[in-house]
Design an enzyme around this catalytic site. Structure first.
Site, PDB file in Angstrom:
ATOM      1  N   ASP A  22     -24.657 -12.169 -41.108  1.00  0.00           N
ATOM      2  CA  ASP A  22     -23.648 -11.542 -40.244  1.00  0.00           C
ATOM      3  C   ASP A  22     -22.241 -11.951 -40.675  1.00  0.00           C
ATOM      4  OD1 ASP A  22     -22.715  -9.985 -38.203  1.00  0.00           O
ATOM      5  OD2 ASP A  22     -23.105 -11.440 -36.619  1.00  0.00           O
ATOM      6  N   ASN A  70     -28.017  -0.483 -36.649  1.00  0.00           N
ATOM      7  CA  ASN A  70     -26.975  -0.189 -37.651  1.00  0.00           C
ATOM      8  C   ASN A  70     -26.843   1.308 -37.965  1.00  0.00           C
ATOM      9  OD1 ASN A  70     -27.438  -3.249 -39.595  1.00  0.00           O
ATOM     10  ND2 ASN A  70     -26.053  -2.833 -37.908  1.00  0.00           N
TER      11      ASN A  70
HETATM   12  C1  FPP Z   1     -23.590  -7.787 -40.928  1.00  0.00           C
HETATM   13  O1  FPP Z   1     -22.207  -7.847 -41.070  1.00  0.00           O
HETATM   14  C2  FPP Z   1     -24.235  -7.328 -42.142  1.00  0.00           C
HETATM   15  C3  FPP Z   1     -24.843  -6.129 -42.291  1.00  0.00           C
HETATM   16  C4  FPP Z   1     -24.934  -5.128 -41.222  1.00  0.00           C
HETATM   17  C5  FPP Z   1     -25.469  -5.725 -43.562  1.00  0.00           C
HETATM   18  C6  FPP Z   1     -25.895  -6.818 -44.471  1.00  0.00           C
HETATM   19  C7  FPP Z   1     -25.844  -6.278 -45.836  1.00  0.00           C
HETATM   20  C8  FPP Z   1     -25.509  -6.937 -46.955  1.00  0.00           C
HETATM   21  C9  FPP Z   1     -25.310  -8.378 -47.026  1.00  0.00           C
HETATM   22  C10 FPP Z   1     -25.329  -6.209 -48.229  1.00  0.00           C
HETATM   23  C11 FPP Z   1     -26.466  -5.353 -48.654  1.00  0.00           C
HETATM   24  C12 FPP Z   1     -27.740  -6.094 -48.742  1.00  0.00           C
HETATM   25  C13 FPP Z   1     -28.545  -6.101 -49.815  1.00  0.00           C
HETATM   26  C14 FPP Z   1     -29.825  -6.840 -49.765  1.00  0.00           C
HETATM   27  C15 FPP Z   1     -28.214  -5.409 -51.050  1.00  0.00           C
HETATM   28  P1  FPP Z   1     -21.319  -7.012 -40.068  1.00  0.00           P
HETATM   29  O2  FPP Z   1     -20.838  -5.796 -40.778  1.00  0.00           O
HETATM   30  O3  FPP Z   1     -22.055  -6.759 -38.798  1.00  0.00           O
HETATM   31  O4  FPP Z   1     -20.152  -8.007 -39.827  1.00  0.00           O
HETATM   32  P2  FPP Z   1     -19.255  -8.151 -38.527  1.00  0.00           P
HETATM   33  O5  FPP Z   1     -20.133  -8.641 -37.429  1.00  0.00           O
HETATM   34  O6  FPP Z   1     -18.220  -9.131 -38.929  1.00  0.00           O
HETATM   35  O7  FPP Z   1     -18.688  -6.783 -38.258  1.00  0.00           O
END
Ligand code: FPP
Length: 256
Positions: A22, A70
């Site tokens: 996250d 998501n």
């Molecule tokens: C949460 O951060 C993360 C995600 C929704 C996606 C995770 C994806 C990756 C790390 C990259 C792709 C993965 C692979 C395996 C290639 P957020 O966007 O919710 O962050 P925030 O809470 O700060 O908004």
């Protein structure tokens, strides 16, 4: 990489580490960048953590890469995440094969765009021989949906007369989950400071040690992972037993 405050005990490493990655969006926003840039940086953390887990001999690494919820994000961000995932699969294939890492995916995979499903299936097939570590990506994953699909499958077995309600116990139920055949996570890491499971591995996390760090996922690198493992090694895992029972089991084995 700095030396850990105390060396890790190789005999007490978690067999299965799960991670809620996250904070990508916040990482980007703090730099005045588009959220997608946070995801791009997050992929580097995925690579770093996978390499270290493999090097340390951790057998299962499960990453929450895309939740069911998501899908409600802006279309542009979803498309960018899917493109990143495809690029990641193409780029990492040879390293996964060289390091004997088997890729797996859990979740409602039929919701993913067809080209992502195809790339995933190809990578899973091409790495199936990997015997050193299982890397599982949770994609379009939700813990409650996983449990509901297991209940439906069990209900169908009962309706068909292949199973009696009395046959159902925790071990049997686990075999109907996406994670069938995998051990439950020993350690669940969540980055960016939120103390929530967010619908991740609800059934499987019943006895899992939780570790929350303020570090945002794109900043989570070797040192942070080592710190989480050190914290895990200092925990006392009792699974509902008394300390005396745990010590007794350590001396005499679980059944005597
Ligand atoms: C949460 O951060 C993360 C995600 C929704 C996606 C995770 C994806 C990756 C790390 C990259 C792709 C993965 C692979 C395996 C290639 P957020 O966007 O919710 O962050 P925030 O809470 O700060 O908004």
């Amino acid at each position: 990489m700095t030396e850990p405050a105390f060396p890790l005990d190789p005999g007490k490493l978690p067999r299965h580490v799960a991670i809620i990655m996250d904070g990508n969006g916040r990482w980007a926003q703090r730099r005045g960048l588009l959220r997608v840039r946070g995801h791009v940086a997050g992929v580097e953390s995925v690579r770093t953590v996978t390499r270290l887990a493999r090097k340390l001999g951790i057998s299962y690494l499960t990453l929450f890469a895309f939740s069911e919820e998501n899908w409600q994000r802006p279309g542009l961000e979803i498309r960018a995440l899917m493109a990143l995932l495809r690029r990641y699969l193409h780029r990492e294939l040879s390293e996964m094969q060289e390091n004997q890492i088997a890729l797996q995916a859990i979740g409602n995979l039929s919701q993913l765009p067809e080209e992502v499903q195809r790339d995933l299936a190809q990578t899973i097939a091409a790495t199936a021989d990997g015997a050193r570590m299982v890397l599982t990506l949770a994609l379009s994953y939700g813990g409650r949906s996983e449990i509901i699909q297991a209940v439906k499958a069990l209900a169908r077995e009962i309706a068909a007369g292949r199973l009696q309600p009395e046959d159902i116990d925790a071990a049997l139920f686990s075999r109907y989950l996406y994670t069938a055949g995998m051990p439950d996570p020993d350690l669940l890491i969540r980055t960016s400071g939120e103390y929530r499971l967010s619908n991740f591995l609800l059934w499987q996390s019943a006895y899992t040690e939780l570790y929350v760090t303020e570090t945002l996922w794109p900043d989570f690198r070797e040192d942070d992972f080592m710190k989480a493992l050190e914290a895990y090694q200092q925990r006392e895992r009792r699974f509902g037993l008394t300390q005396e029972q745990i010590e007794d089991q350590a001396t005499n084995g679980p059944r005597h």
